[in-house]
Design an enzyme around this catalytic site. Structure first.
Site, short mmCIF file in Angstrom:
data_model
loop_
_atom_site.label_atom_id
_atom_site.label_comp_id
_atom_site.label_asym_id
_atom_site.label_seq_id
_atom_site.Cartn_x
_atom_site.Cartn_y
_atom_site.Cartn_z
N TYR A 110 16.36 29.29 7.20
CA TYR A 110 15.20 30.03 7.71
C TYR A 110 15.25 30.12 9.23
CZ TYR A 110 12.79 29.76 3.18
OH TYR A 110 12.42 29.90 1.87
N LYS A 146 0.84 -1.21 0.00
CA LYS A 146 0.00 0.00 0.00
C LYS A 146 0.87 1.26 0.00
CE LYS A 146 -0.20 -0.55 5.01
NZ LYS A 146 -1.02 -0.90 6.18
C1 LIG Z 1 -0.19 -1.92 6.76
C2 LIG Z 1 -0.75 -3.18 7.30
C3 LIG Z 1 0.08 -4.30 7.45
C4 LIG Z 1 1.58 -4.26 7.23
O1 LIG Z 1 2.16 -3.70 8.38
P1 LIG Z 1 3.75 -3.59 8.53
O2 LIG Z 1 3.92 -3.10 9.92
O3 LIG Z 1 4.19 -2.58 7.53
O4 LIG Z 1 4.30 -4.93 8.28
C5 LIG Z 1 -0.52 -5.49 7.86
N1 LIG Z 1 -1.83 -5.55 8.12
C6 LIG Z 1 -2.65 -4.49 7.99
C7 LIG Z 1 -4.10 -4.64 8.31
C8 LIG Z 1 -2.13 -3.27 7.61
O5 LIG Z 1 -2.94 -2.21 7.52
#
Ligand SMILES: *Cc1c(COP(=O)(O)O)cnc(C)c1O
Length: 357
Positions: A252, A34
């Site tokens: 800045y 994702k």
């Molecule tokens: C993002 C996500 C993962 C992966 O988590 P990591 O900590 O990046 O391994 C697994 N399960 C769900 C439901 C998630 O939203």
């Protein structure tokens, strides 16, 4: 010449990290890609991992990007679908969908073909975000069986504290999950990367590996994992070099004062690229392979590094913002955040250069 900032992404390292994730469980691994594959590039990484047991994304939009890129394998949508149009799309695209709420459950009956999808029933065992209360699991499974007698169902939950393996809440969640459902056993999925790495009791038929695919060990204690390979080098170069007198300032707000006369360089990388603006002076940066430190505030397109002790550094000297020799988790810790945020925050402006070993 083009701007020197780029993210070099090693696709073989990603594939190896996936293979390692898969080797830890006794079953299958969903490669969670994702948020633009945590900044690495959704479609390219999806293609590189096309041989995975399944790919996982948060949203239907991300799933469609992967299908359009010609990825035909199992594809899990972690937030599920929010309306009938999206559910129809899930049917057309043969997506695996998470069902975490009553409205999603009832929608299955309203869209032809939806009950034949592979369904992941999400149980809330304490994360408190998405999912049916664990005490209601039996009733929800019964309802789902009524609506979708032939559906392949996987029971899933998500851990709240897996990045602290000794946290008491881990065993509480596991116990809730294991006692929630006494019917005919269903395939299950609990572990994210942290749980997969550090909580063997959380491994089930399906494990969900996200951050570890990018070589990051999510443990809060910052221990690096010897089997995980770095997948991204965020590289740039010095585009200006300046001398400075004691007490003068850079950037800045004039809030960094050089304690003594010296030199600093300007790096083409800023918060407009995803480098954290909250990284304070002192955050480590590599210049010509040597560790030095950020000085002054990060600007949108640039940041400054101390070159006082690096006399050989000049215009064009390579700079590493994070990579194998400077873990993104270490940079994140200086900025008061986690590697996840830095990786997913890398903006479109940064060219991704894909490499294989
Ligand atoms: C993002 C996500 C993962 C992966 O988590 P990591 O900590 O990046 O391994 C697994 N399960 C769900 C439901 C998630 O939203």
């Amino acid at each position: 010449m083009s701007r020197p900032l780029r993210a070099r992404v090693n696709l073989d390292a990603i594939r190896r990290n996936y293979a390692f994730a898969r080797s830890l469980g006794r079953g299958h691994a969903v490669a969670i890609i994702k948020a633009n594959a945590y900044g690495h590039g959704l479609a390219v990484v999806g293609e590189a991992l096309a041989g995975a047991d399944a790919l996982g994304v948060a949203t239907i939009e991300e799933a469609l990007v992967l299908r359009r890129a010609g990825i035909n394998g199992r594809l899990l949508v972690l937030e599920g679908t929010f309306d009938r149009a999206a559910l129809r799309e899930a049917v057309v695209q043969r997506l695996d969908i998470v069902i975490h709420s009553g409205y999603q459950l009832e929608m299955l009956a309203q869209v032809p073909g939806a009950t034949r999808l592979r369904l992941w029933l999400k149980i809330d065992t304490g994360m408190g975000r998405l999912g049916f209360p664990w005490q209601e699991t039996e009733a929800i499974v019964r309802r789902l069986r009524t609506l979708a007698p032939a559906a392949e169902i996987t029971l899933m939950t998500h851990m709240a504290c897996a990045d602290e393996p000794d946290h008491d809440f881990n065993s509480i969640q596991l116990q809730r999950f294991d006692t929630a459902f006494a019917g005919e056993p269903l395939p299950a999925s609990i572990a994210n990367s942290a749980a997969l790495l550090a909580l063997p009791g959380a491994r089930r038929e399906w494990n969900r590996a996200g951050i570890m695919l990018w070589g990051v060990n999510p443990r809060l204690d910052g221990i690096r994992h010897p089997e995980l390979r770095c997948t991204m080098e965020l590289e740039s170069a010095l585009i200006a070099v300046r001398r400075i007198g004691a007490g003068e300032t850079v950037g800045y707000g004039c809030d960094y004062h050089f304690p003594a006369a010296g030199r600093f360089g300007i790096v083409a990388c800023g918060y407009g690229d995803g480098y954290p603006r909250h990284a304070p002076s002192g955050t480590p940066i590599l210049v010509g392979g040597h560790r030095t430190r950020l000085v002054g505030r990060v600007s949108m397109d640039m940041l400054a590094v101390d070159l006082t002790h690096l006399p050989d550094a000049g215009i064009g000297t390579p700079v590493t913002l994070w990579g194998a020799a400077l873990p993104v988790a270490e940079v994140a810790a200086h900025a008061g955040t986690i590697a996840y945020e830095l990786l997913t925050g890398l903006t479109e402006r940064v060219p991704r250069i894909y490499e294989i070993d």
